[in-house]
Structure formats: C-alpha cells, structure tokens
Write a protein that holds these residues in place. Structure first.
Motif, short mmCIF file in Angstrom:
data_model
loop_
_atom_site.label_atom_id
_atom_site.label_comp_id
_atom_site.label_asym_id
_atom_site.label_seq_id
_atom_site.Cartn_x
_atom_site.Cartn_y
_atom_site.Cartn_z
N LEU A 1 0.81 -1.22 0.00
CA LEU A 1 0.00 0.00 0.00
C LEU A 1 0.84 1.27 0.00
N ILE A 2 2.17 1.10 -0.06
CA ILE A 2 3.05 2.27 -0.10
C ILE A 2 4.03 2.13 -1.26
N PRO A 3 4.42 3.24 -1.91
CA PRO A 3 5.31 3.17 -3.07
C PRO A 3 6.78 3.14 -2.64
N ALA A 4 7.22 2.00 -2.10
CA ALA A 4 8.55 1.95 -1.49
C ALA A 4 9.62 1.39 -2.44
N ASP A 5 9.40 0.23 -3.02
CA ASP A 5 10.45 -0.46 -3.77
C ASP A 5 9.82 -1.59 -4.57
N ASN A 6 10.67 -2.47 -5.10
CA ASN A 6 10.14 -3.56 -5.91
C ASN A 6 9.32 -4.54 -5.08
N TYR A 7 9.68 -4.74 -3.82
CA TYR A 7 8.89 -5.62 -2.95
C TYR A 7 7.47 -5.08 -2.81
N ALA A 8 7.35 -3.77 -2.60
CA ALA A 8 6.02 -3.16 -2.49
C ALA A 8 5.24 -3.35 -3.79
N ALA A 9 5.92 -3.16 -4.92
CA ALA A 9 5.25 -3.32 -6.21
C ALA A 9 4.81 -4.77 -6.43
N ILE A 10 5.65 -5.70 -6.03
CA ILE A 10 5.31 -7.12 -6.16
C ILE A 10 4.08 -7.46 -5.34
N LYS A 11 4.05 -6.98 -4.09
CA LYS A 11 2.92 -7.30 -3.23
C LYS A 11 1.65 -6.58 -3.69
N ALA A 12 1.79 -5.40 -4.29
CA ALA A 12 0.62 -4.74 -4.88
C ALA A 12 0.08 -5.59 -6.03
N TRP A 13 0.98 -6.21 -6.78
CA TRP A 13 0.55 -7.12 -7.85
C TRP A 13 -0.20 -8.31 -7.26
N VAL A 14 0.30 -8.87 -6.17
CA VAL A 14 -0.37 -10.01 -5.53
C VAL A 14 -1.79 -9.63 -5.13
N ASN A 15 -1.96 -8.42 -4.58
CA ASN A 15 -3.31 -7.95 -4.22
C ASN A 15 -4.21 -7.93 -5.45
N SER A 16 -3.73 -7.26 -6.49
CA SER A 16 -4.55 -7.09 -7.69
C SER A 16 -4.83 -8.42 -8.37
N TYR A 17 -3.80 -9.25 -8.48
CA TYR A 17 -3.99 -10.56 -9.12
C TYR A 17 -5.02 -11.39 -8.37
N THR A 18 -4.91 -11.45 -7.05
CA THR A 18 -5.82 -12.29 -6.28
C THR A 18 -7.25 -11.80 -6.38
N GLU A 19 -7.44 -10.50 -6.38
CA GLU A 19 -8.79 -9.96 -6.54
C GLU A 19 -9.34 -10.29 -7.92
N GLY A 20 -8.49 -10.23 -8.94
CA GLY A 20 -8.92 -10.65 -10.27
C GLY A 20 -9.24 -12.12 -10.34
N LEU A 21 -8.42 -12.94 -9.67
CA LEU A 21 -8.68 -14.38 -9.63
C LEU A 21 -10.00 -14.68 -8.93
N ALA A 22 -10.25 -13.99 -7.82
CA ALA A 22 -11.50 -14.20 -7.10
C ALA A 22 -12.71 -13.88 -7.98
N ALA A 23 -12.59 -12.80 -8.75
CA ALA A 23 -13.68 -12.43 -9.66
C ALA A 23 -13.88 -13.50 -10.73
N ARG A 24 -12.76 -14.02 -11.25
CA ARG A 24 -12.84 -15.06 -12.28
C ARG A 24 -13.48 -16.34 -11.73
N LEU A 25 -13.28 -16.61 -10.44
CA LEU A 25 -13.79 -17.84 -9.84
C LEU A 25 -15.20 -17.70 -9.29
N ASP A 26 -15.77 -16.52 -9.37
CA ASP A 26 -17.10 -16.29 -8.82
C ASP A 26 -18.11 -17.27 -9.42
N GLY A 27 -18.84 -17.94 -8.56
CA GLY A 27 -19.86 -18.88 -9.01
C GLY A 27 -19.36 -20.29 -9.25
N THR A 28 -18.05 -20.53 -9.08
CA THR A 28 -17.49 -21.86 -9.34
C THR A 28 -17.43 -22.73 -8.09
N GLY A 29 -17.64 -22.13 -6.92
CA GLY A 29 -17.44 -22.86 -5.66
C GLY A 29 -16.03 -22.77 -5.13
N VAL A 30 -15.14 -22.09 -5.87
CA VAL A 30 -13.75 -21.92 -5.46
C VAL A 30 -13.55 -20.48 -5.01
#
Length: 268
Positions: A140-169
């Motif tokens: 949640l802070i613009p610190a370094d590559n680690y921060a950018a990587i973890k921001a990607w993890v947030n965004s990716y997981t939220e996208g994955l959750a949306a893709r899985l909606d209605g599947t039971g996963v």
C-alpha cells in the motif's frame, strides 16, 4: 481427509499455517527450499498432529521447480493452497545488479500466478477449493520492488476471485503487517524499532485468513488497528503513502546487519 499445500511451509507464517491446518485435520504438502529445515518442520507436524505430511523441496524462483510444484497441484487433489514463500526484496531500484529483483518477481509473482492457476483449474473441476495468497502492508506504499510485487499479488488475487465467482472456489489475499517471524533476519535486517503492540501474532494472521476465505472475503487485514491503517493509506491524503515510504526506506538503510549475498526465500 482434506489436503493443503503450503509454500514457505518450513518456518514463519507458512509453518504457522501448516500447524493450524494440521490441528484442523488437514494432510499437508509442505514446499520449501531448504530440505533440512523442511524435514524438521514436517517431522514436528507429523509427531504432534498425526497427519500425513509430504515434503517437497523446491526453489520457487527456479522455473523448473515451479513446474514441479505445478504438476503436483495437477496430479493430486488439493483442497487449499497457501502461497506464502517469499523474501524481503528491498534492493535499491537504481542498482545495476537486477538479479535479485528477477528472483523476487519469479518467486512472488510468477510462482503465485502459476500455482494459483494450476490449483484453481483442478478445484473448479471439483466445484470447491480455497486459495490464500499472502501479501504485505508494503503493498500500500510506493517503497520499492517488494512493495510493487505485493501490490501485484493484491490485484492478481482480486482478479482471480472475480474469475472464480460462481465456481465454488474462493481466493483470498491476506495483507500482513509486522509479524514476528524469521523474515527480517533472513533478509539481513534488524526488526524495525517499533512498539510491541504494533506486532501482529502469527496465529491471528493464519486464523483470520482461514476464516475469511471460508466465508468468501477476498481481502483480509489482521487486527483492527492495521485495518484502520490500510484504510487510511488507501483513502487518506495522497502524500501519506509517500511519507511512510520514506520512513520504511530509511529503516532498511539504517538497520541492515549484513548476511548472505543472496537472500534466502522465507515467509512473507
């Protein structure tokens, strides 16, 4: 009996997931780079809880090892995947040696992408399953590559959750704050000089993540104080995350204690 696969499962947050899941009756597949630490962790869990624990030594910054774990997810029914493996990739963004940055991207982005996808495909076929990806308040802070990587993890997981909606996963990203594990020492860092009340018990991280993914909550932040901090960083003054970033970077610069030239993957 359900089975969980946990990366970074030999120590820290990953090991806390392993012990809590074993306590709940899960068989385990534990993935970690160091075979000795992995074996020790697996024996401890087996002896205490009497569950089956399969050891899989793999360096998830290596593409071949990512593929080996991907195959396990394809071949063996896994009810819960926890992507926890990582290390404190706080290298200078202007450093001309970018090999550590690439390792961080492979371990904490590519491996999360590949393993989550492999698990989700099989879970969708069965109509059930859970995926937990471990992130950080640094996201949640613009610190370094680690921060950018973890921001990607947030965004990716939220996208994955949306893709899985209605599947039971279900998919969840758990954004941790400062948790007392071996994480800082493995990165050659002293623990930040902050009050004890700021630290989050590792059991709180694990239990909230498991409860939230079960009820379909996509993003989790352990403890009320850190949920408030996350809200302020996202919705408060635009300059605030930059100010926090400067403080975090100064802590990294001031508290380095030396250590191995190559940081060892540990739990995030």
């Amino acid at each position: 009996m359900p089975t969980a696969l946990v990366t970074g499962g030999s120590s820290g947050i990953g090991y806390a997931f392993a012990t809590e899941l074993a306590r709940r009756g899960y068989d385990l597949v534990l993935v970690a780079r160091d075979p000795q630490r992995l074996g020790s962790a697996a024996r401890a869990v087996r002896n205490k809880f009497g569950v089956q624990v399969h050891e899989l030594s793999a360096d998830l910054s290596d593409h071949d090892d990512i593929a080996r774990v991907e195959q396990v997810l394809a071949d063996r029914p896994i009810d819960l995947l926890v992507n926890d493996a990582g290390f404190a990739a706080h290298d200078d963004l202007l450093d001309d040696d970018w090999s550590g940055q690439v390792r961080a991207l492979d371990l904490m982005c590519l491996a999360v992408l590949v393993l989550s996808g492999a698990a989700a495909r099989e879970m969708v076929k069965r109509g059930s399953g859970e995926i937990i990806n471990i992130s950080s308040m640094n996201s949640l802070i613009p610190a370094d590559n680690y921060a950018a990587i973890k921001a990607w993890v947030n965004s990716y997981t939220e996208g994955l959750a949306a893709r899985l909606d209605g599947t039971g996963v279900r998919a969840n990203v758990t954004i941790t704050a400062w948790v007392k594990t071996e994480f800082h020492a493995a990165a050659g860092l002293d623990r930040p000089r902050i009050p004890d009340w700021v630290w989050v018990p590792v059991k709180s991280v694990v239990r909230l993540a498991l409860a939230d993914v079960r009820r379909g909550k996509v993003r989790s932040v352990p403890t009320l104080r850190w949920r408030f901090a996350a809200w302020v960083l996202q919705h408060g003054p635009l300059a605030l995350p930059r100010r926090v970033s400067h403080w975090v970077q100064s802590e990294h610069d001031n508290n380095r204690i030396g250590g191995p030239d190559e940081p060892r993957p540990e739990d995030v």
